[in-house]
Motif scaffolding. Sequence first.
Motif, PDB file in Angstrom:
ATOM      1  N   CYS A   1       0.847  -1.193   0.000  1.00  0.00           N
ATOM      2  CA  CYS A   1       0.000   0.000   0.000  1.00  0.00           C
ATOM      3  C   CYS A   1       0.882   1.244   0.000  1.00  0.00           C
ATOM      4  O   CYS A   1       1.991   1.231   0.530  1.00  0.00           O
TER       5      CYS A   1
ATOM      6  N   TYR B   1       0.646   5.653   0.563  1.00  0.00           N
ATOM      7  CA  TYR B   1      -0.117   6.847   0.913  1.00  0.00           C
ATOM      8  C   TYR B   1       0.794   8.055   0.755  1.00  0.00           C
ATOM      9  O   TYR B   1       1.978   8.008   1.098  1.00  0.00           O
TER      10      TYR B   1
ATOM     11  N   GLN C   1      -8.228  -0.850   7.165  1.00  0.00           N
ATOM     12  CA  GLN C   1      -8.712   0.505   6.909  1.00  0.00           C
ATOM     13  C   GLN C   1      -7.685   1.493   7.456  1.00  0.00           C
ATOM     14  O   GLN C   1      -7.358   1.463   8.639  1.00  0.00           O
TER      15      GLN C   1
ATOM     16  N   GLU D   1      -6.775   5.052   8.687  1.00  0.00           N
ATOM     17  CA  GLU D   1      -7.390   6.272   9.205  1.00  0.00           C
ATOM     18  C   GLU D   1      -6.344   7.374   9.186  1.00  0.00           C
ATOM     19  O   GLU D   1      -5.204   7.159   9.597  1.00  0.00           O
TER      20      GLU D   1
ATOM     21  N   ASP E   1     -10.075  11.214   7.138  1.00  0.00           N
ATOM     22  CA  ASP E   1     -10.531  10.246   6.141  1.00  0.00           C
ATOM     23  C   ASP E   1     -10.264   8.835   6.623  1.00  0.00           C
ATOM     24  O   ASP E   1      -9.417   8.610   7.495  1.00  0.00           O
ATOM     25  N   ARG E   2     -10.982   7.906   6.053  1.00  0.00           N
ATOM     26  CA  ARG E   2     -10.762   6.478   6.285  1.00  0.00           C
ATOM     27  C   ARG E   2     -10.780   5.826   4.909  1.00  0.00           C
ATOM     28  O   ARG E   2     -11.760   5.937   4.185  1.00  0.00           O
ATOM     29  N   ILE E   3      -9.679   5.149   4.564  1.00  0.00           N
ATOM     30  CA  ILE E   3      -9.522   4.585   3.226  1.00  0.00           C
ATOM     31  C   ILE E   3      -9.214   3.097   3.352  1.00  0.00           C
ATOM     32  O   ILE E   3      -8.339   2.702   4.133  1.00  0.00           O
ATOM     33  N   GLY E   4      -9.892   2.285   2.572  1.00  0.00           N
ATOM     34  CA  GLY E   4      -9.589   0.863   2.535  1.00  0.00           C
ATOM     35  C   GLY E   4      -8.226   0.625   1.902  1.00  0.00           C
ATOM     36  O   GLY E   4      -7.917   1.215   0.859  1.00  0.00           O
ATOM     37  N   CYS E   5      -7.401  -0.195   2.528  1.00  0.00           N
ATOM     38  CA  CYS E   5      -6.052  -0.423   2.008  1.00  0.00           C
ATOM     39  C   CYS E   5      -6.068  -1.100   0.644  1.00  0.00           C
ATOM     40  O   CYS E   5      -5.103  -0.985  -0.103  1.00  0.00           O
TER      41      CYS E   5
ATOM     42  N   ARG F   1      -7.580  -0.006  -1.734  1.00  0.00           N
ATOM     43  CA  ARG F   1      -7.632   1.115  -2.673  1.00  0.00           C
ATOM     44  C   ARG F   1      -6.339   1.919  -2.724  1.00  0.00           C
ATOM     45  O   ARG F   1      -6.249   2.890  -3.465  1.00  0.00           O
ATOM     46  N   LEU F   2      -5.374   1.570  -1.880  1.00  0.00           N
ATOM     47  CA  LEU F   2      -4.128   2.350  -1.829  1.00  0.00           C
ATOM     48  C   LEU F   2      -3.085   1.735  -2.734  1.00  0.00           C
ATOM     49  O   LEU F   2      -2.434   0.836  -2.530  1.00  0.00           O
TER      50      LEU F   2
END
Length: 81
Positions: free
Chosen positions: A18, A20, A59, A61, A74-78, A80-81
């Motif tokens: 992942c 970010y 997830q 955060e 924000d909270r993003i599902g890994c 999607r990273l």
Amino acid sequence: MTQILDALPPNFPAKILCGYFNQTRQVQIVRIVNISNWYFERVVFPRQHLLFEACSEAQLEIYTGAMSQGILLDRIGCDRL
């Protein structure tokens, strides 16, 4: 040299890579808290990239704010990273 901190528990054999990127001008704190027996928290400085391994259910955060209080941005599902 690769350094692995806070490795995933062994019951998660399928790991994903992942990434970010902190696009803001503020220091951010990122956390994964929804995986049992695993704690992941990092400080991400402005314009810094963070690469890490996680399971697809994780997830991420993202928090920002003053030292004493963090605001969940924000909270993003890994996955999607």
